[in-house]
Design a protein around this motif. Structure first.
Motif, short mmCIF file in Angstrom:
data_model
loop_
_atom_site.label_atom_id
_atom_site.label_comp_id
_atom_site.label_asym_id
_atom_site.label_seq_id
_atom_site.Cartn_x
_atom_site.Cartn_y
_atom_site.Cartn_z
N ASN A 89 0.83 -1.21 0.00
CA ASN A 89 0.00 0.00 0.00
C ASN A 89 0.86 1.26 0.00
N LYS A 90 1.93 1.26 0.79
CA LYS A 90 2.80 2.42 0.86
C LYS A 90 3.51 2.66 -0.48
N ALA A 91 3.99 1.59 -1.09
CA ALA A 91 4.67 1.75 -2.38
C ALA A 91 3.71 2.29 -3.44
N ILE A 92 2.48 1.79 -3.42
CA ILE A 92 1.48 2.28 -4.38
C ILE A 92 1.13 3.74 -4.11
N SER A 93 1.19 4.14 -2.85
CA SER A 93 0.82 5.52 -2.49
C SER A 93 1.75 6.56 -3.12
N ILE A 94 2.97 6.15 -3.46
CA ILE A 94 3.91 7.10 -4.08
C ILE A 94 4.00 6.88 -5.60
N SER A 95 3.19 5.98 -6.11
CA SER A 95 3.23 5.67 -7.55
C SER A 95 2.26 6.57 -8.31
#
Length: 353
Positions: A89-95
């Motif tokens: 979720n965190k990685a997707i939040s910066i994508s």
């Protein structure tokens, strides 16, 4: 640049230094067309090795190939755990990509992975999870599982969903439009041992989402005992699959037969809610030592015996069936018996094993 489609490679990392170089090299070697641009989005989940230093190095390497490496750090000192969905979720939040390509740091993309899956994504509905075939390293690890996942007919990808510890297309092969993630609402962060991929997959299906597999080997899937998968207990997966089966299938059946009067069939019976136990009209088997007898359930908590369940030969049993027999373990005998009844999967029977 405005005409390019951005694809975000999503990588959760905890102590990933043994694998970062080979994983990132495989991304660097992707054979993409000029209309595609890549970014790599990483959540460094409080790694305690030299992951951070390696990410700094790869930031420069990717930059030289016009690939942006974005990193979000969990700097609390305590990893929340990549498996529970936090890091994804965190990685997707910066994508920012239109499409998300999921990758585990200990796995390796084939050079044509992104191009092959992207070409399918352009013509498939946007609510589709696209997987692919894969190979395991070391070779010969989890042979039965790998063969099943790679060869399951495409029309059964959304049907045969109670027979494995995970989705019918494995999480490290997922490629999808961002809308898939947004529709589901992200991955579960329920704690260590939560099968976040299976929870996401079931919700995706419940929302009418579709599943597709590219029938090419596009990923090398690493098998090792430190993999996050091993923190999920089999009983947790069993409970999750059972809950969905009861809600989506058994609640629509007035009665049914359990195919297997042995250990797995009896375990399944005892796992059912009382409401659905009452719908069991028989167990069926081929074992002459069991056929013609009855299974008498026993509750160890109340020390009481339940209503006897007749055990009949499979040819004399009445569908629909919940089949608690593992496939491809009887030299084709079980499959031949099932085929002889001319049943339709997901209507006359459901595989649960």
């Amino acid at each position: 640049m405005s005409s390019q489609t951005l694809i975000s490679v999503i990588i959760p990392i905890y102590n990933g230094s043994p694998w970062i170089n080979q994983c990132f090299n495989s991304i660097l070697q992707q054979q993409i067309t000029p209309d595609v641009n890549l970014e790599v989005c990483v959540c460094n989940d409080a790694s305690q090795d030299d992951t951070k230093q390696l990410l700094n190095y790869w930031h420069t390497v990717f930059q030289q190939s016009s690939i942006k490496l974005k990193v979000i750090d969990n700097e609390s000192g305590t990893p929340y755990g990549v498996l529970v969905g936090y890091a994804k979720n965190k990685a997707i939040s910066i994508s920012e990509g239109t499409y998300l390509c999921f990758q585990d740091v200990d796995d390796i993309m084939m050079p044509n992975r992104i191009s092959e899956q992207y070409e399918k994504a352009k013509i498939l509905p946007q609510d589709t999870i696209i997987g692919c075939q894969f190979k395991r390293i070391p070779e010969n690890s989890t042979n039965r599982y790998t063969e099943w996942a790679n060869s399951l007919p495409k029309e059964k990808l959304h049907i045969q969903i109670y027979t494995s510890h995970g989705p019918t297309v494995i999480m490290p092969t997922w490629f999808c439009h961002r809308k898939v993630f947004n529709n589901v609402g992200g991955f579960s962060e329920g704690g260590k041992g939560t099968p976040e991929d299976l929870i996401f997959f079931y919700k995706h299906l419940d929302l009418g989402g579709k599943v597709f597999r590219v029938d090419q080997c596009l990923l090398t899937y690493t098998y090792h005992l430190n993999a996050a998968t091993f923190s999920v207990q089999e009983s947790t997966i069993w409970k999750l699959r059972l809950q969905r089966l009861e809600l989506n299938v058994l609640s629509n059946w007035e009665k049914f037969t359990i195919w297997n009067a042995g250990k797995q069939g009896r375990r399944f019976y005892h796992s059912l809610s009382v409401q659905h136990q009452k719908k069991v009209i028989a167990m069926c088997d081929v074992d002459v030592k069991k056929v013609g007898k009855a299974y008498i359930p026993f509750d160890p908590h109340t020390r009481e015996s339940g209503t006897p369940v007749d055990i009949v030969h499979f040819k004399d049993a009445s569908p629909p069936f919940v089949v608690c027999v593992k496939i491809n373990l009887t030299n084709g005998e079980f499959e031949k018996n099932l085929l002889s009844l001319h049943l339709t999967e997901n209507i006359d029977y459901v595989l649960f094993s």
